[in-house]
Scaffold this motif. Sequence first.
Motif, PDB file in Angstrom:
ATOM      1  N   THR A   1     -24.829  26.297 -13.589  1.00  0.00           N
ATOM      2  CA  THR A   1     -25.675  25.311 -14.227  1.00  0.00           C
ATOM      3  C   THR A   1     -25.689  25.593 -15.721  1.00  0.00           C
ATOM      4  OG1 THR A   1     -27.644  26.663 -13.914  1.00  0.00           O
ATOM      5  CG2 THR A   1     -27.142  25.068 -12.193  1.00  0.00           C
ATOM      6  N   ILE A   2     -25.655  24.520 -16.507  1.00  0.00           N
ATOM      7  CA  ILE A   2     -25.709  24.662 -17.963  1.00  0.00           C
ATOM      8  C   ILE A   2     -26.839  23.771 -18.435  1.00  0.00           C
ATOM      9  CG2 ILE A   2     -24.424  24.501 -20.127  1.00  0.00           C
ATOM     10  CD1 ILE A   2     -21.862  24.471 -18.416  1.00  0.00           C
ATOM     11  N   GLY A   3     -27.997  24.399 -18.713  1.00  0.00           N
ATOM     12  CA  GLY A   3     -29.158  23.590 -19.075  1.00  0.00           C
ATOM     13  C   GLY A   3     -29.565  22.727 -17.907  1.00  0.00           C
ATOM     14  N   ASP A   4     -29.529  21.405 -18.093  1.00  0.00           N
ATOM     15  CA  ASP A   4     -29.876  20.491 -17.008  1.00  0.00           C
ATOM     16  C   ASP A   4     -28.628  19.889 -16.370  1.00  0.00           C
ATOM     17  OD1 ASP A   4     -30.649  17.511 -18.977  1.00  0.00           O
ATOM     18  OD2 ASP A   4     -29.119  19.060 -19.220  1.00  0.00           O
ATOM     19  N   ALA A   5     -27.462  20.531 -16.578  1.00  0.00           N
ATOM     20  CA  ALA A   5     -26.213  20.090 -15.948  1.00  0.00           C
ATOM     21  C   ALA A   5     -25.900  20.971 -14.753  1.00  0.00           C
ATOM     22  CB  ALA A   5     -25.065  20.136 -16.960  1.00  0.00           C
ATOM     23  N   TYR A   6     -25.245  20.396 -13.760  1.00  0.00           N
ATOM     24  CA  TYR A   6     -24.984  21.083 -12.484  1.00  0.00           C
ATOM     25  C   TYR A   6     -23.513  20.848 -12.125  1.00  0.00           C
ATOM     26  CZ  TYR A   6     -26.267  22.764  -7.802  1.00  0.00           C
ATOM     27  OH  TYR A   6     -26.396  23.468  -6.647  1.00  0.00           O
ATOM     28  N   MET A   7     -22.809  21.957 -11.775  1.00  0.00           N
ATOM     29  CA  MET A   7     -21.368  21.871 -11.487  1.00  0.00           C
ATOM     30  C   MET A   7     -21.090  22.380 -10.081  1.00  0.00           C
ATOM     31  SD  MET A   7     -18.221  23.698 -13.504  1.00  0.00           S
ATOM     32  CE  MET A   7     -16.523  23.529 -12.966  1.00  0.00           C
ATOM     33  N   VAL A   8     -20.375  21.572  -9.288  1.00  0.00           N
ATOM     34  CA  VAL A   8     -20.037  21.911  -7.900  1.00  0.00           C
ATOM     35  C   VAL A   8     -18.556  21.600  -7.679  1.00  0.00           C
ATOM     36  CG1 VAL A   8     -20.560  21.502  -5.472  1.00  0.00           C
ATOM     37  CG2 VAL A   8     -22.348  21.257  -7.161  1.00  0.00           C
ATOM     38  N   VAL A   9     -17.921  22.366  -6.783  1.00  0.00           N
ATOM     39  CA  VAL A   9     -16.510  22.121  -6.462  1.00  0.00           C
ATOM     40  C   VAL A   9     -16.322  22.200  -4.954  1.00  0.00           C
ATOM     41  CG1 VAL A   9     -15.845  24.540  -6.699  1.00  0.00           C
ATOM     42  CG2 VAL A   9     -14.115  22.772  -6.975  1.00  0.00           C
ATOM     43  N   GLY A  10     -15.424  21.403  -4.449  1.00  0.00           N
ATOM     44  CA  GLY A  10     -15.067  21.438  -3.025  1.00  0.00           C
ATOM     45  C   GLY A  10     -13.592  21.777  -2.870  1.00  0.00           C
ATOM     46  N   GLY A  11     -13.288  22.652  -1.903  1.00  0.00           N
ATOM     47  CA  GLY A  11     -11.890  23.014  -1.652  1.00  0.00           C
ATOM     48  C   GLY A  11     -11.523  24.401  -2.125  1.00  0.00           C
ATOM     49  N   LEU A  12     -12.487  25.212  -2.547  1.00  0.00           N
ATOM     50  CA  LEU A  12     -12.236  26.599  -2.916  1.00  0.00           C
ATOM     51  C   LEU A  12     -13.533  27.382  -2.736  1.00  0.00           C
ATOM     52  CD1 LEU A  12     -13.655  27.145  -5.940  1.00  0.00           C
ATOM     53  CD2 LEU A  12     -11.610  25.958  -6.712  1.00  0.00           C
ATOM     54  N   PRO A  13     -13.483  28.722  -2.637  1.00  0.00           N
ATOM     55  CA  PRO A  13     -12.281  29.576  -2.652  1.00  0.00           C
ATOM     56  C   PRO A  13     -11.476  29.493  -1.357  1.00  0.00           C
ATOM     57  CG  PRO A  13     -14.223  30.892  -2.236  1.00  0.00           C
ATOM     58  CD  PRO A  13     -14.725  29.514  -2.511  1.00  0.00           C
ATOM     59  N   ILE A  14     -12.071  28.869  -0.326  1.00  0.00           N
ATOM     60  CA  ILE A  14     -11.338  28.644   0.921  1.00  0.00           C
ATOM     61  C   ILE A  14     -10.925  27.183   0.953  1.00  0.00           C
ATOM     62  CG2 ILE A  14     -11.439  28.687   3.431  1.00  0.00           C
ATOM     63  CD1 ILE A  14     -13.564  30.853   3.200  1.00  0.00           C
ATOM     64  N   PRO A  15      -9.611  26.877   0.920  1.00  0.00           N
ATOM     65  CA  PRO A  15      -9.167  25.481   0.882  1.00  0.00           C
ATOM     66  C   PRO A  15      -9.623  24.699   2.106  1.00  0.00           C
ATOM     67  CG  PRO A  15      -7.360  26.964   0.320  1.00  0.00           C
ATOM     68  CD  PRO A  15      -8.481  27.820   0.821  1.00  0.00           C
ATOM     69  N   ARG A  16      -9.904  23.409   1.920  1.00  0.00           N
ATOM     70  CA  ARG A  16     -10.265  22.519   3.025  1.00  0.00           C
ATOM     71  C   ARG A  16      -9.701  21.140   2.730  1.00  0.00           C
ATOM     72  NH1 ARG A  16     -16.745  21.707   2.731  1.00  0.00           N
ATOM     73  NH2 ARG A  16     -16.234  19.921   4.053  1.00  0.00           N
ATOM     74  N   GLN A  17      -9.334  20.413   3.760  1.00  0.00           N
ATOM     75  CA  GLN A  17      -8.677  19.117   3.606  1.00  0.00           C
ATOM     76  C   GLN A  17      -9.641  18.023   3.138  1.00  0.00           C
ATOM     77  OE1 GLN A  17      -5.377  18.508   3.956  1.00  0.00           O
ATOM     78  NE2 GLN A  17      -5.051  20.693   4.301  1.00  0.00           N
ATOM     79  N   ASP A  18     -10.920  18.119   3.528  1.00  0.00           N
ATOM     80  CA  ASP A  18     -11.870  17.037   3.252  1.00  0.00           C
ATOM     81  C   ASP A  18     -12.743  17.343   2.042  1.00  0.00           C
ATOM     82  OD1 ASP A  18     -14.601  17.861   5.509  1.00  0.00           O
ATOM     83  OD2 ASP A  18     -13.169  19.142   4.453  1.00  0.00           O
ATOM     84  N   HIS A  19     -12.183  18.026   1.032  1.00  0.00           N
ATOM     85  CA  HIS A  19     -13.000  18.417  -0.114  1.00  0.00           C
ATOM     86  C   HIS A  19     -13.547  17.199  -0.851  1.00  0.00           C
ATOM     87  CE1 HIS A  19      -9.398  17.542  -2.557  1.00  0.00           C
ATOM     88  NE2 HIS A  19      -8.709  18.202  -1.634  1.00  0.00           N
ATOM     89  N   ALA A  20     -12.732  16.158  -1.028  1.00  0.00           N
ATOM     90  CA  ALA A  20     -13.190  14.973  -1.751  1.00  0.00           C
ATOM     91  C   ALA A  20     -14.301  14.260  -0.976  1.00  0.00           C
ATOM     92  CB  ALA A  20     -12.020  14.028  -2.000  1.00  0.00           C
ATOM     93  N   GLU A  21     -14.147  14.177   0.342  1.00  0.00           N
ATOM     94  CA  GLU A  21     -15.160  13.529   1.167  1.00  0.00           C
ATOM     95  C   GLU A  21     -16.483  14.282   1.109  1.00  0.00           C
ATOM     96  OE1 GLU A  21     -13.777  12.520   5.063  1.00  0.00           O
ATOM     97  OE2 GLU A  21     -15.759  12.796   5.921  1.00  0.00           O
ATOM     98  N   ALA A  22     -16.421  15.630   1.145  1.00  0.00           N
ATOM     99  CA  ALA A  22     -17.640  16.439   1.093  1.00  0.00           C
ATOM    100  C   ALA A  22     -18.345  16.279  -0.249  1.00  0.00           C
ATOM    101  CB  ALA A  22     -17.292  17.902   1.342  1.00  0.00           C
ATOM    102  N   ILE A  23     -17.575  16.231  -1.357  1.00  0.00           N
ATOM    103  CA  ILE A  23     -18.180  16.053  -2.685  1.00  0.00           C
ATOM    104  C   ILE A  23     -18.835  14.673  -2.781  1.00  0.00           C
ATOM    105  CG2 ILE A  23     -17.570  15.657  -5.100  1.00  0.00           C
ATOM    106  CD1 ILE A  23     -17.847  18.550  -4.570  1.00  0.00           C
ATOM    107  N   ALA A  24     -18.178  13.644  -2.229  1.00  0.00           N
ATOM    108  CA  ALA A  24     -18.751  12.299  -2.255  1.00  0.00           C
ATOM    109  C   ALA A  24     -20.088  12.257  -1.505  1.00  0.00           C
ATOM    110  CB  ALA A  24     -17.764  11.305  -1.654  1.00  0.00           C
ATOM    111  N   LYS A  25     -20.143  12.885  -0.352  1.00  0.00           N
ATOM    112  CA  LYS A  25     -21.399  12.946   0.398  1.00  0.00           C
ATOM    113  C   LYS A  25     -22.468  13.688  -0.410  1.00  0.00           C
ATOM    114  CE  LYS A  25     -19.214  12.961   4.978  1.00  0.00           C
ATOM    115  NZ  LYS A  25     -18.988  13.770   6.179  1.00  0.00           N
ATOM    116  N   MET A  26     -22.054  14.768  -1.070  1.00  0.00           N
ATOM    117  CA  MET A  26     -22.977  15.548  -1.894  1.00  0.00           C
ATOM    118  C   MET A  26     -23.557  14.683  -3.012  1.00  0.00           C
ATOM    119  SD  MET A  26     -24.156  18.648  -2.841  1.00  0.00           S
ATOM    120  CE  MET A  26     -24.821  19.392  -4.343  1.00  0.00           C
ATOM    121  N   ALA A  27     -22.691  13.912  -3.706  1.00  0.00           N
ATOM    122  CA  ALA A  27     -23.153  13.078  -4.812  1.00  0.00           C
ATOM    123  C   ALA A  27     -24.160  12.039  -4.335  1.00  0.00           C
ATOM    124  CB  ALA A  27     -21.953  12.401  -5.470  1.00  0.00           C
ATOM    125  N   LEU A  28     -23.873  11.399  -3.209  1.00  0.00           N
ATOM    126  CA  LEU A  28     -24.801  10.387  -2.672  1.00  0.00           C
ATOM    127  C   LEU A  28     -26.133  11.024  -2.283  1.00  0.00           C
ATOM    128  CD1 LEU A  28     -22.282   8.374  -0.460  1.00  0.00           C
ATOM    129  CD2 LEU A  28     -23.304   7.615  -2.620  1.00  0.00           C
TER     130      LEU A  28
END
Length: 592
Positions: free
Chosen positions: A459-486
């Motif tokens: 986190t940087i101030g009031d900013a928040y950073m998340v990543v999907g697909g690491l450190p353990i790779p996964r095929q549905d990383h984009a789908e998981a991030i989309a669900k997280m954003a919603l």
Amino acid sequence: MKLRQKTLLIISLTLAGLVGVLYATASFLLMKHIQELEKDYTTQGVNRALDGLSEDIGDVDIAVRQWGVWDETYSFMENKNPRYIKVNLGNQTFSDFRLNVTVLIDSSGQKIFSKAFDFKGKKTIPVPKALEEHLKSETLLLQHTNPKSNHTGILQLPEGTLLIASHPIVTNKYTGPIRGTVVMGRYLDAEEIKRLAALTQLSLRVYPLNDAQLPPNLQEVHSELTSKDKEIKANTQEVTEKDNNSPIASHNVTVRPLNENSIAGYTLLKNIYGEPVLLLEVKLHRFLYNQGKTSLIFLLFSLLGVGFVFGVANLLLLEKMVLLRLARLSDNVKTIGATGDLSMRVSSKGKDELSTLATTINWMLAALESSLKQLKAEQKKSEHLLLNILPQPIADRLKQEESTIADNFPEVTVLFADIVGFTKLAARTSPVELVTLLNQIFSAFDRLVEKHGLEKIKTIGDAYMVVGGLPIPRQDHAEAIAKMALDMQLEIKQFNALNNVDFSMRIGINTGPVVAGVIGIKKFIYDLWGDTVNTASRMESHGITGCIQVTEATYKCLNDKFEFERRGPIQVKGKGEMTTYLLIGKKNVEIE
């Protein structure tokens, strides 16, 4: 009592008791195990025999299917051309397919053709009268409402036992209308049983249950199997899976020793209507039982011999008992040192000097165990703190003293989120209240990260950073991030309602390759680098308040499961013109 006297008494009693207990235990366990093995082995033999019999019936079923879906048979049932019989149902055909009986019946139940043949004696024989009478009635063999249906099984006739199968006469594409039924059979006679016995390498016999001369022991077996079948059906109230796999067999197998050298397994064979009509007997040699008896005799003499030698040796070396105890004490200490289990203790029974030494060692072990527990508690705290900073796989690599941690990930999805209006709020809110609000929001986001299996980077101030697909790779990383954003948008709405504030968010998402690793030696952090990260940040900073802006790369990963609104080309700092999309929500499909 002195140590020498104790030793003499203990050795004598121990040897006598040990030999007796070991032999009794070994005898009980070994013979019980052998009985179980014999039962399993015999049951396997019965199942092997059933498999062979099923294959025999399967041969008849294959033949009846070939004739039932043959276009020439279909045409014959209409035109009754005698050439079909001459060419296709001659003696050679019966020999080739090892058939004894073939009957063709039209759809009205009228017999068109019937023939019986002894393929062993190469001669025509009379068609069983009981079979012809059977086929005149509405039997199971003639009940075919489905062009793909078939009936196979055993039919008990006065002339003998038939392995029989029937199939409706249809076209080779299994289309109708059904023009009749073809029935084929093979006698399960002594020669066929002999062939099956040679094929399965078993000693087989089949007894008709309606035989008045059935021996008393087999009548008992029949009654036992019948009772077991009734009990199984009463308990399950349905046909068991095993019964489905073997439609000709009973639900269970009974195993009975015949004598010292032979054991037999029995099961009931059902006719085509599911009624028990035959008793199958499989005899096997009791080599396991005989080997077990030989082993027990050898064990008894071995125990007696070893006990005698051991007792005499200990009596002659009584003076060395002190040395033996010392050696045992030393071995115990070595074992504790090798295993590292400080909860173990050495034996300290008695009141002599060796017992005093053992007590002292145990006191030392207790002190060390207490210190080790405290050390482990502190280590657990350190482990917890480390895992709050780094992902588990990265922390494990650091603990293995890996000097440089940097990994390439060909495709991940990065999310940046920023709380709009938080900076203005900070100017008119106390620090404690401000941090409390921010902590509530980010704690809720942290729970969403755990829910969707993602990795929070920082986190940087009031900013928040998340990543999907690491450190353990996964095929549905984009789908998981989309669900997280919603879910983050929903979380902000709930937060506003509970705290009477009006926060909104800009969220940016991008998909692509990154480099991830640990930097620094003090206050280190697990971070990401690469153009993918920069572009994700630009998606947030150039986004629309209250919206989720994604790149075209992320859109291509998600457009089949999520709804988007095309924002179109925008000017992005450092990137130029980019086509972006706004994530609206999930499509009307189930997304796990």
